[in-house]
Design an enzyme around this catalytic site. Structure first.
Site, PDB file in Angstrom:
ATOM      1  N   TYR A 160       0.841  -1.202   0.000  1.00 56.16           N
ATOM      2  CA  TYR A 160       0.000   0.000   0.000  1.00 56.16           C
ATOM      3  C   TYR A 160       0.871   1.244   0.000  1.00 56.16           C
ATOM      4  CZ  TYR A 160      -3.470   3.311   1.904  1.00 56.16           C
ATOM      5  OH  TYR A 160      -4.299   4.387   2.119  1.00 56.16           O
ATOM      6  N   LYS A 164       1.048   4.059  -2.940  1.00 58.93           N
ATOM      7  CA  LYS A 164       0.639   5.451  -2.747  1.00 58.93           C
ATOM      8  C   LYS A 164       1.778   6.412  -3.103  1.00 58.93           C
ATOM      9  CE  LYS A 164      -3.647   4.938  -1.386  1.00 58.93           C
ATOM     10  NZ  LYS A 164      -4.760   5.348  -2.249  1.00 58.93           N
TER      11      LYS A 164
END
Ligand code: NAD
Length: 254
Positions: A160, A164
């Site tokens: 993640y 991002k």
């Protein structure tokens, strides 16, 4: 709350619009009289938001879409463009991760799934939407990244966090390439936000600990992000391009 008259009638697409930050942001744009397309894999959830918007006098349509799937995204963007006669604002909010993970315990499949949901999706939706945004007088792309893509602030998931960071750099690339078409591209980088998903994922003690590390001593609400995105999409922000706006109560400084 500020009123932005320029949003009246503008076509706004929000991915991940059934829940959390996306749902609140879709409602906020509808309150500003924008026409909102709710893009989500959870059709029932999006229909619920659509009904709420309609009940409040706004305009919204639901398009069931898997943002990680190329065909599904192409069909969704074509259907929104045809229903609204174009597209002015694209907000990529679909994203997230299933569990807190370490580098050692994440499988290659989980890595790929997480990167697809958070990064591939943003590429696919932007690529499909760009021809329509080019026709707008004030095209806007806003990608919802995360403080996890800017710094290490608490345990999340390495896939993640890396995705991002990728979203932020991809946003700069968009800004660089699309500025000539009067399209601005920006990201916001939220801190842990009190959505249903986050409350389910983290213990109360953990939420309190994260809040204590924020100068403002509270976690963000989805409304904090919706207000930031209204501003970035507004005419007042027409010269802001390629930015990752930290909406994190000052946590990034710590
Ligand atoms: N909530 C937080 O603490 C927080 C913090 C930083 C960044 N963010 C980012 O903000 C964005 C929104 O987060 P949230 O907490 O509101 O999430 P959420 O889980 O509440 O909502 C995510 C939405 O995306 C939809 N979705 C999931 N997979 C999809 C797919 N394949 N295709 C289409 N739609 C799909 C879900 O159905 C849901 O409606 C995400 O990108 C997330 O990474 C959230």
């Amino acid at each position: 709350m500020p009123i932005y008259p320029e949003f009246n009638g503008r076509a706004v697409v929000v991915t991940g619009a059934s829940h959390g930050i996306g749902a609140v942001t879709a409602r906020a744009f509808a309150e500003q009289k924008a026409r909102v397309a709710l893009i989500d894999i959870d059709e029932a959830g999006a229909k619920k938001i659509e009904s709420e918007i309609a009940a409040a006098g706004g305009t919204a349509i639901t398009v069931r879409t898997d943002v990680t799937d190329e065909q599904s995204v192409a069909a969704a963007v074509a259907s929104v463009a045809s229903a609204f006669g174009g597209m002015d604002v694209l907000i990529n909010s679909a994203g997230g991760y299933g569990r807190l993970a370490t580098v050692e315990d994440i499988s290659a499949e989980e890595w790929d799934r997480t990167v697809a949901l958070n990064l591939r999706s943003v590429f696919l939706v932007c690529r499909a939407a760009i021809p329509h945004l080019k026709q707008s007088k004030a095209g806007r792309i806003i990608n919802v990244a995360s403080i996890s893509g800017r710094t290490i602030s608490s345990t999340t998931s390495p896939a993640y966090s890396a995705s991002k960071a990728g979203v932020i750099q991809f946003t700069r690339f968009l800004a660089f390439q699309l500025g000539q078409f009067n399209i601005t591209s920006n990201a916001i980088a939220p801190i842990t936000t009190l959505t249903a998903r986050v409350v389910a994922l983290r213990s109360e003690a953990e939420i309190e600990k994260i809040a204590s590390q924020v100068p403002l001593k509270r976690l963000a609400t989805p409304e904090d992000h919706a207000q930031a995105m209204l501003f970035i999409a507004s005419d007042a922000a027409s010269y802001i391009n390629g930015v990752a706006l930290d909406v994190n109560g000052g946590r990034i400084m710590m």
